[in-house]
Structure formats: structure tokens, C-alpha cells
Motif scaffolding. Structure first.
Motif, short mmCIF file in Angstrom:
data_model
loop_
_atom_site.label_atom_id
_atom_site.label_comp_id
_atom_site.label_asym_id
_atom_site.label_seq_id
_atom_site.Cartn_x
_atom_site.Cartn_y
_atom_site.Cartn_z
N LYS A 95 34.17 22.84 -29.22
CA LYS A 95 35.40 23.27 -29.89
C LYS A 95 35.64 22.44 -31.14
O LYS A 95 36.05 22.96 -32.19
N MET A 96 35.43 21.13 -31.04
CA MET A 96 35.60 20.25 -32.18
C MET A 96 34.62 20.64 -33.28
O MET A 96 34.97 20.74 -34.46
N SER A 97 33.38 20.90 -32.91
CA SER A 97 32.35 21.28 -33.86
C SER A 97 32.69 22.62 -34.53
O SER A 97 32.50 22.78 -35.74
N ASP A 98 33.21 23.56 -33.76
CA ASP A 98 33.62 24.86 -34.31
C ASP A 98 34.76 24.68 -35.33
O ASP A 98 34.75 25.31 -36.39
N LEU A 99 35.73 23.83 -34.99
CA LEU A 99 36.85 23.58 -35.91
C LEU A 99 36.34 22.95 -37.21
O LEU A 99 36.76 23.35 -38.30
N LEU A 100 35.42 22.01 -37.10
CA LEU A 100 34.83 21.39 -38.29
C LEU A 100 34.11 22.44 -39.13
O LEU A 100 34.25 22.48 -40.36
N SER A 101 33.35 23.32 -38.50
CA SER A 101 32.63 24.37 -39.23
C SER A 101 33.59 25.29 -39.99
O SER A 101 33.31 25.66 -41.13
N ILE A 102 34.68 25.64 -39.36
CA ILE A 102 35.67 26.50 -40.00
C ILE A 102 36.27 25.81 -41.23
O ILE A 102 36.42 26.41 -42.29
N ARG A 103 36.58 24.53 -41.10
CA ARG A 103 37.24 23.81 -42.19
C ARG A 103 36.29 23.39 -43.31
O ARG A 103 36.73 23.18 -44.43
N LYS A 104 35.02 23.26 -43.01
CA LYS A 104 34.05 22.74 -43.98
C LYS A 104 34.10 23.49 -45.32
O LYS A 104 34.15 22.89 -46.38
N LYS A 105 34.11 24.79 -45.28
CA LYS A 105 34.14 25.60 -46.50
C LYS A 105 35.46 25.38 -47.27
O LYS A 105 35.45 25.32 -48.50
N ILE A 106 36.55 25.23 -46.54
CA ILE A 106 37.85 24.99 -47.19
C ILE A 106 37.82 23.64 -47.90
O ILE A 106 38.27 23.52 -49.04
N TYR A 107 37.28 22.62 -47.22
CA TYR A 107 37.16 21.30 -47.86
C TYR A 107 36.33 21.41 -49.14
O TYR A 107 36.71 20.88 -50.18
N GLU A 108 35.20 22.09 -49.03
CA GLU A 108 34.30 22.21 -50.19
C GLU A 108 34.96 22.94 -51.34
O GLU A 108 34.75 22.60 -52.51
N ASN A 109 35.76 23.95 -51.04
CA ASN A 109 36.43 24.73 -52.09
C ASN A 109 37.64 24.00 -52.69
O ASN A 109 38.11 24.38 -53.75
N THR A 110 38.12 22.98 -52.01
CA THR A 110 39.30 22.26 -52.47
C THR A 110 38.93 21.01 -53.27
O THR A 110 39.70 20.58 -54.13
N CYS A 111 37.79 20.45 -53.02
CA CYS A 111 37.46 19.13 -53.58
C CYS A 111 36.93 19.17 -55.01
O CYS A 111 36.42 20.19 -55.48
N THR A 112 37.07 18.03 -55.66
CA THR A 112 36.44 17.79 -56.95
C THR A 112 34.99 17.39 -56.73
O THR A 112 34.10 17.79 -57.47
N ARG A 113 34.78 16.55 -55.72
CA ARG A 113 33.44 16.06 -55.37
C ARG A 113 33.34 15.91 -53.85
O ARG A 113 34.30 15.53 -53.19
N LYS A 114 32.14 16.14 -53.34
CA LYS A 114 31.84 15.92 -51.92
C LYS A 114 31.09 14.60 -51.82
O LYS A 114 30.16 14.35 -52.58
N ILE A 115 31.50 13.76 -50.88
CA ILE A 115 30.92 12.43 -50.69
C ILE A 115 30.39 12.34 -49.25
O ILE A 115 31.06 12.75 -48.31
#
Length: 171
Positions: free
Chosen positions: A127-147
Motif C-alpha cells: 500500500k505504501m509503495s502504491d501511494l508512492l507510485s501515485i504521487r511520483k508523477k505529481i512530484y515530478e510535475n511540480t518540481c523545478t529539479r529532482k534530486i
């Protein structure tokens, strides 16, 4: 741009730890939006989720983020789900936002004995892994840079500083 640096990423990605290091190196103030919400509401985030639900918390988080934007020269550690709330994500547009990227296994190892995370209570690795997968694209679309967040916190802070220099030196 108001000279603030925002750190986003999943819970356990190291935002608060890296944020503290980064703020000291830059001579900026350190702000944690989760702490602001708890101070303003005078209850823990866990209690807030239990009593009022996630939507209530996200609105309080949005209000805290608006307050943060009134000041300059801050390193801001945001809650792991702040980007799931459209109004909060809109506030981050045009800001210097770093996504501290970690994988499921890293998060699990860091948080397996942490009972203070409302969205992980009674949750499995899957479940934790699924939640991370869902959010990953949102993080990537929101950020200036990925670290890369799997490194030691000091190295993650150095990577952010390096990327800040690259961003600020562009013509």
C-alpha cells in the motif's frame, strides 16, 4: 520568486533532515509546514486525520503554505502529500521546488517503526509503495529539479546547492 527553497517528496524522503542542513549552509530560516499546521491547530497531524480527515488537514496545510510565502530566504520542508491538493500545488508554481526522490524500499527502511504517519498506520509495504507510485508523477510535475534522496542528507543538500547555482547562473 521570493528566494525560498521548497522541498517536496514522499514521507521519509529526508525533507526535514536535508532542509535543516540546507538552511544552515545558506543562512536561511528553516520551516516545516507539518510543524506549522500542528502549532496553528494545537493538535498533532495524526489526531487531525483521525478527528477531521485528510481534506481538513490539506486545507490547513494550504493555509500554512500561504503564510510561508509571505517571507523570504527560507528552506521549507513540506508534507509528503502537499502536492496532492490543487490549491497548494498552485502556490508552488513559479517557486524553486526540489523533489527529493526515494524508492519504496528506502522509505520502508526509514519508516518501518514510525507510528506517527497517518497514511501509513496499519498499512502494508504494498500500500505504501502504491501511494508512492501515485504521487511520483505529481512530484515530478511540480518540481523545478529532482534530486536523488537515497544519498546521505549532507550530499543531498550539496546537490541542491549545486543545482541552485546552475539555475541562478543561467542567462
Amino acid at each position: 520568486m521570493n528566494n525560498n527553497i521548497f522541498l517536496i517528496g514522499f514521507m521519509g524522503s529526508g525533507k526535514s533532515t536535508v532542509g535543516n542542513i540546507l538552511s544552515k549552509r545558506l543562512g536561511y530560516s528553516f520551516v516545516d509546514t507539518d510543524e506549522l499546521v500542528e502549532e496553528d491547530c494545537e493538535i498533532s497531524i495524526c489526531t487531525m486525520f483521525d478527528k477531521f480527515g485528510e481534506k481538513y488537514f490539506r486545507e490547513k496545510e494550504y493555509v500554512a503554505l500561504k503564510k510561508v510565502l509571505e517571507n523570504k530566504n527560507q528552506v521549507v520542508s513540506t508534507g509528503g502529500g502537499i502536492v496532492t491538493y490543487d490549491k497548494s500545488r498552485e502556490l508552488l508554481e513559479g517557486q524553486e521546488v526540489y523533489y527529493i526522490d526515494v524508492d519504496s524500499e528506502t522509505v520502508y527502511q526509514r519508516l518501518k517503526s514510525d507510528s506517527t504517519r497517518p497514511l501509513l498506520k496499519n498499512s502494508s509495504f504494498e500500500k505504501m509503495s502504491d501511494l508512492l507510485s501515485i504521487r511520483k508523477k505529481i512530484y515530478e510535475n511540480t518540481c523545478t529539479r529532482k534530486i536523488d534522496g537515497k544519498k546521505e542528507p549532507e550530499k543531498v543538500a550539496e546537490d541542491i546547492i549545486f543545482n541552485m547555482t546552475v539555475i541562478h547562473d543561467k542567462p
